[in-house]
Design an enzyme around this catalytic site. Structure first.
Site, PDB file in Angstrom:
ATOM      1  N   HIS A 148      24.763 -41.423  -3.502  1.00 36.42           N
ATOM      2  CA  HIS A 148      25.657 -40.479  -4.178  1.00 36.42           C
ATOM      3  C   HIS A 148      25.630 -39.113  -3.509  1.00 36.42           C
ATOM      4  O   HIS A 148      24.616 -38.687  -2.964  1.00 36.42           O
ATOM      5  CB  HIS A 148      25.390 -40.393  -5.680  1.00 36.42           C
ATOM      6  CG  HIS A 148      24.014 -39.926  -6.081  1.00 36.42           C
ATOM      7  ND1 HIS A 148      23.690 -38.596  -6.252  1.00 36.42           N
ATOM      8  CD2 HIS A 148      22.887 -40.616  -6.374  1.00 36.42           C
ATOM      9  CE1 HIS A 148      22.421 -38.489  -6.640  1.00 36.42           C
ATOM     10  NE2 HIS A 148      21.912 -39.697  -6.711  1.00 36.42           N
ATOM     11  N   ASP A 150      26.408 -36.137  -4.958  1.00 34.54           N
ATOM     12  CA  ASP A 150      26.096 -34.975  -5.796  1.00 34.54           C
ATOM     13  C   ASP A 150      24.591 -34.787  -5.952  1.00 34.54           C
ATOM     14  O   ASP A 150      23.800 -35.714  -5.731  1.00 34.54           O
ATOM     15  CB  ASP A 150      26.735 -35.138  -7.176  1.00 34.54           C
ATOM     16  CG  ASP A 150      26.293 -36.436  -7.873  1.00 34.54           C
ATOM     17  OD1 ASP A 150      26.463 -37.516  -7.261  1.00 34.54           O
ATOM     18  OD2 ASP A 150      25.766 -36.357  -8.994  1.00 34.54           O
ATOM     19  N   ASP A 181      17.019 -36.765  -3.216  1.00 36.16           N
ATOM     20  CA  ASP A 181      17.925 -37.427  -4.180  1.00 36.16           C
ATOM     21  C   ASP A 181      19.324 -36.854  -4.066  1.00 36.16           C
ATOM     22  O   ASP A 181      19.594 -35.794  -4.610  1.00 36.16           O
ATOM     23  CB  ASP A 181      17.345 -37.246  -5.585  1.00 36.16           C
ATOM     24  CG  ASP A 181      18.161 -37.939  -6.650  1.00 36.16           C
ATOM     25  OD1 ASP A 181      19.104 -38.670  -6.319  1.00 36.16           O
ATOM     26  OD2 ASP A 181      17.845 -37.732  -7.838  1.00 36.16           O
ATOM     27  N   GLU A 216      26.882 -38.989  -9.985  1.00 37.46           N
ATOM     28  CA  GLU A 216      25.796 -39.848 -10.480  1.00 37.46           C
ATOM     29  C   GLU A 216      24.910 -39.070 -11.443  1.00 37.46           C
ATOM     30  O   GLU A 216      24.455 -39.592 -12.455  1.00 37.46           O
ATOM     31  CB  GLU A 216      24.959 -40.374  -9.301  1.00 37.46           C
ATOM     32  CG  GLU A 216      24.034 -41.532  -9.650  1.00 37.46           C
ATOM     33  CD  GLU A 216      22.695 -41.110 -10.220  1.00 37.46           C
ATOM     34  OE1 GLU A 216      22.007 -41.972 -10.782  1.00 37.46           O
ATOM     35  OE2 GLU A 216      22.330 -39.914 -10.119  1.00 37.46           O
ATOM     36  N   GLU A 217      24.684 -37.810 -11.131  1.00 40.45           N
ATOM     37  CA  GLU A 217      23.785 -36.998 -11.949  1.00 40.45           C
ATOM     38  C   GLU A 217      24.443 -36.561 -13.262  1.00 40.45           C
ATOM     39  O   GLU A 217      23.814 -35.894 -14.082  1.00 40.45           O
ATOM     40  CB  GLU A 217      23.307 -35.766 -11.163  1.00 40.45           C
ATOM     41  CG  GLU A 217      22.627 -36.092  -9.832  1.00 40.45           C
ATOM     42  CD  GLU A 217      21.264 -36.773  -9.999  1.00 40.45           C
ATOM     43  OE1 GLU A 217      20.853 -37.030 -11.140  1.00 40.45           O
ATOM     44  OE2 GLU A 217      20.623 -37.045  -8.965  1.00 40.45           O
ATOM     45  N   ASP A 245      21.363 -49.711  -3.712  1.00 40.55           N
ATOM     46  CA  ASP A 245      21.521 -48.303  -4.077  1.00 40.55           C
ATOM     47  C   ASP A 245      20.124 -47.674  -4.154  1.00 40.55           C
ATOM     48  O   ASP A 245      19.121 -48.349  -3.963  1.00 40.55           O
ATOM     49  CB  ASP A 245      22.272 -48.223  -5.423  1.00 40.55           C
ATOM     50  CG  ASP A 245      22.895 -46.855  -5.696  1.00 40.55           C
ATOM     51  OD1 ASP A 245      22.694 -45.911  -4.903  1.00 40.55           O
ATOM     52  OD2 ASP A 245      23.594 -46.717  -6.727  1.00 40.55           O
TER      53      ASP A 245
END
Ligand code: NAG
Ligand code: NAG
Ligand code: ZN
Length: 563
Positions: A148, A150, A181, A216-217, A245
């Protein structure tokens, strides 16, 4: 002592705090039904060294100082773009805070020319990125590698050792929000594929998809949610061979010669419960003995005094993890072997929790966290509405309706004491079906003869039951496990990939229909030590290089595989 090294699990960060999505409203199958293998004995598939495609080895490409410095530049370019996902983001054209995502897309196009030259890019819902390169054999299902774009917000820049969007490299670590992350995966994936596609003689046999969500967050609905729909339209349910993932647990080295790696084969369920208490207000100079806040305080106390039990279920991923430990680290796990033989799941549970700490506990126990309380507006007026928000991560031995019903039971004595009426999850069909199926004595009695003093309204939100378990046997797992064993091989040691449960959730929530083979695993031995979601997030660049090499090998191995 057995499992001692499990304490390494302490400190692993849940990948994302708030993601969840309903899975088509459908009830998931109970754990094990889908893919549990009775008599699982943790046989390892063969180590799979990529060969036959004429490409240089990952080792030769990615272990030099020059390769590392080149990769630092790429990762810096990506980390420097502050693609923060805020919970209150507005629409794409009205909220400027989306602007960095355009910048990131430009950065990626400049950084990865071969990817942009040879892959087809579909932008899904403006910021979702889906890169595809067709394989020459359309009969092979594609593999789909995810990450991801973001990152979570920075609370206070001044508390960081290096500014969060400078992407400072100190010779060992690259510092910055998102450096781990999940831009760690994003950069590594694109770099591995860039390396492959820079070779004009290489093109895949199997279709390769990279796709990157952008919220995602925040929930993943706008990004992965739409990407999932896009890919479903294109490939259909079960149209993809493997989905990989972010996620997994930190590595665990037992007895100095056995390295365990833990791709997540399952995510726990999730539900947020909102409780609104409506009561009569009034002037504070002549108060009731208990205001709405006082009553809600009792409700909170009642909930917190009922915690859930941890449970290692037979044939669950955690059970299989113990089987693997007993097999490959027998000296360190004589007591595990003994308890497995006796089939003493209770003691196995105790052992797992005692030695593994909080992370291990919550892999096998439903968690409950009182996270939000609101009430009261004026210092001389009693509150009329008090609201409570409670976050649950539901282990497979429990279910969302069971958790919801437990709340009704646990607060019942308070409800009685204060003559409250309860509106429990009205219109929530799974809940209603669950209660209808309970024996009469287990339902909470409705009370019709009371002069109600107030109303407690309960509501469940952001629901998703625990996911099915992805296989840890069969041809797809064998290629995946074989690649892990190759990529993490070390002199005189053994590498054991083991499927486990994940406490947090990932974008894969939105992809479950696309493949039974969904694995959540960041291929890093550093994971768990990178300050994800907090100050001073950073990544060890040598560990990042291993990730690039792993993805490079994974694509090659799946390209050679017939599964
Ligand atoms: C890839 O294959 C699909 C399905 O066969 C086809 O529709 C599409 O046009 C192809 N894309 C490219 C870029 O060749
Ligand atoms: C609750 O209702 C009962 C029956 O109507 C009444 O006797 C009792 O005083 C009420 N209690 C409170 C706290 O209002
Ligand atoms: Zn993440």
């Amino acid at each position: 002592m057995a499992l001692r090294k499990l304490s390494l699990l302490a400190g692993v960060a849940g990948v994302s705090a708030f993601v969840s999505a309903p899975i088509g409203g459908a009830y998931q199958k109970p754990l094990g039904q889908e893919s549990a293998v009775a008599n699982f004995n943790c046989d390892l598939p063969p180590v799979l060294t990529p060969a036959g495609d004429g490409l240089p080895s990952g080792q030769s490409l990615f272990s030099s100082e020059a390769a590392l410095l080149k990769q630092v530049k790429r990762h810096q370019a990506v980390v420097r773009v502050p693609t923060v996902c805020y919970d209150d983001l507005g629409s794409f054209d009205e909220d400027d805070r989306w602007a960095p995502f355009y910048v990131l897309h430009d950065t990626l196009a400049k950084t990865y020319p071969a990817v942009y030259d040879r892959m087809t890019l579909d932008k899904v819902n403006t910021f979702g990125l889906v890169y595809t390169i067709n394989g020459s054999d359309p009969s092979l299902k594609p593999i789909f590698l995810a990450a991801h774009q973001d990152v979570v917000p920075v609370a206070d820049e001044s508390t960081w050792t290096h500014p969060p969007f400078d992407a400072y490299f100190d010779g060992e670590f690259l510092w910055g929000r998102g450096s781990s992350d999940d831009k760690n995966s994003l950069t590594a994936l694109l770099s591995a594929v860039e390396t492959l596609l820079s070779n004009p003689d290489w093109s895949p046999t199997r279709t390769l998809i990279l796709a990157f969500g952008f919220d995602e967050e925040c929930s993943g609905y706008k990004g992965a949610g739409k990407i999932g729909e896009f890919l479903t339209e294109k490939y259909g349910d079960d149209g993809i061979a493997l989905i990989l993932d972010e996620g997994g647990l930190p590595v665990q080295l037992v007895g100095d010669d056995t390295l365990y790696l833990f791709p997540s084969v399952m995510e726990k369920g999730h539900v947020d419960i909102w409780a609104d208490l409506h009561v009569v207000g009034g002037h504070s100079s002549m108060p009731f003995p208990h205001t709405g806040i006082g009553i809600m305080a009792e409700i909170i106390t009642a909930l917190e005094s009922h915690t859930y039990e941890p449970q290692v279920l037979k044939n669950s991923p955690t059970y299989n993890h113990l089987v693997c430990l007993a097999r490959y680290s027998p000296e360190e796990s004589t007591d595990i072997a003994d308890l497995l033989k006796k089939d003493d799941l209770k003691k196995l549970t105790t052992l797992f929790v005692e030695d593994g700490g909080k992370v291990a506990r919550y892999m096998i126990q439903t968690s409950q966290a009182i996270d939000i309380i609101q009430g009261g507006q004026k210092i001389n007026a009693m509150p009329e509405v008090v609201s409570l928000g409670v976050n649950y991560r539901v282990a497979p031995q429990d279910s969302i309706p069971k958790v919801q019903h437990n709340i009704v039971k646990y607060v019942d004595s308070i409800v009685q004491k204060y003559n409250l009426s309860v509106k429990a999850y009205e219109g929530e069909q799974e809940y209603e079906a669950y209660v209808a199926g309970l024996p009469l004595e287990d339902r909470v009695a409705a009370r019709s003869d009371v002069d109600y003093q107030g109303t407690l309204v309960l509501r469940g939100d952001e629901k998703s039951e625990s996911t099915p378990v992805s296989p840890t046997s069969g041809p797809i797992w064998d290629v995946f496990s074989g690649t892990i064993q190759h990529a993490f091989a070390f002199e005189g040691g053994k590498v054991v990939p083991v499927g486990e449960i994940m406490n947090g959730n990932t974008d894969t929530r939105h992809y479950l229909n696309l493949s039974p083979h969904v694995y959540r695993w960041t291929p890093s031995r550093q994971r768990g030590d990178e300050n994800i979601h907090t100050i001073d997030e950073r990544v060890r660049m040598d560990s990042h290089m291993e990730m690039v090499s792993f993805y490079y090998d994974l694509v090659r191995n799946f390209d050679a595989a017939e599964a």
